[in-house]
Design a protein around this motif. Sequence first.
Motif, short mmCIF file in Angstrom:
data_model
loop_
_atom_site.label_atom_id
_atom_site.label_comp_id
_atom_site.label_asym_id
_atom_site.label_seq_id
_atom_site.Cartn_x
_atom_site.Cartn_y
_atom_site.Cartn_z
N ASP A 197 -8.66 62.66 8.21
CA ASP A 197 -8.77 61.21 8.06
C ASP A 197 -10.17 60.71 8.40
O ASP A 197 -10.63 60.83 9.53
N SER B 282 -11.00 57.49 7.89
CA SER B 282 -10.93 56.02 7.81
C SER B 282 -11.65 55.31 8.95
O SER B 282 -12.03 54.16 8.81
N ASN C 222 -11.41 59.28 2.34
CA ASN C 222 -11.07 57.88 2.61
C ASN C 222 -12.02 57.23 3.61
O ASN C 222 -11.58 56.55 4.55
#
Length: 267
Positions: free
Chosen positions: A57, A59, A93
């Motif tokens: 991840d 993000s 992401n």
Amino acid sequence: MKILICPDAASARSVAARVLKRQIAKKPSSVLGLATGRTMEAIYQLLVTDHREKNLDFSSVTTFNLDEYVGLDGLHEQSYRYYMDKYLFSQVNIHANRTHIPNGAALDANAEADAYETAITQAGGIDLQLLGLGQNGHIGFNEPLSSQRCRTRAVTLAQITLEQNSEMFGGNQAHVPSRAITMGIATILESHAALLVVTGPAKADIVAQVIEEPVTAMVPGSALQFHPSCLIVLDEDAASSLCGRSTINWQMAHDPELTGLVQDHDD
Ligand code: GLP
């Protein structure tokens, strides 16, 4: 300094990707310093695969790249902004506004460099700085003669760098910009941790100078000897000119961080 010598380039890249993945797992809001060059492409590919298959991840991650050519905007295919969008940012992401690369098209390169340095400070500094090594010992675009106290600034590229990087400009050295904006050596040394990844026989001699010779402005990468937490990941080819293998081998066999990195339990 910790040195990890891997049997081949593929395993060196896997270890490097593992260091980055563990950094993100440990601190999802990590500030990563990122690098470009051929060595990094496969490392980014491994991160992209982990993002797709294991939900790595990005993000909350923030990134600052080391350098950019002066005169190239981010749409130019040889700009490092274009490279990073292509190999990493567009495939994970990450929030675009958390990705930072010096603006090569800025009208005032020195003002852009100062603002970049300020942005790194405002982000809280770099948690982990990924680095490659030029054949002349450059890190980022800190060419030979770079002071250890230099910060992000506009620089003139060395002739050998223009030659080596001409491959990405259709083989024509005249097309390679002669100036760049680069993080400075002091900026790099202030990162909380540094990860230098070098593979291939062409860099064996400069790797030995970086690790085993006295620190000198003529070999900018040798300044990493002053980094309080620097991991150098090599393949056997890049390590082939090192004299102190017995010291390195002992450290590799007994340092828990290094033995833990060779294990792929998080993969
Ligand atoms: C460029 C980058 C450096 C990088 C070097 C090595 O010059 N500015 O940061 O370390 O390339 O590139 P390669 O991995 O292609 O040998």
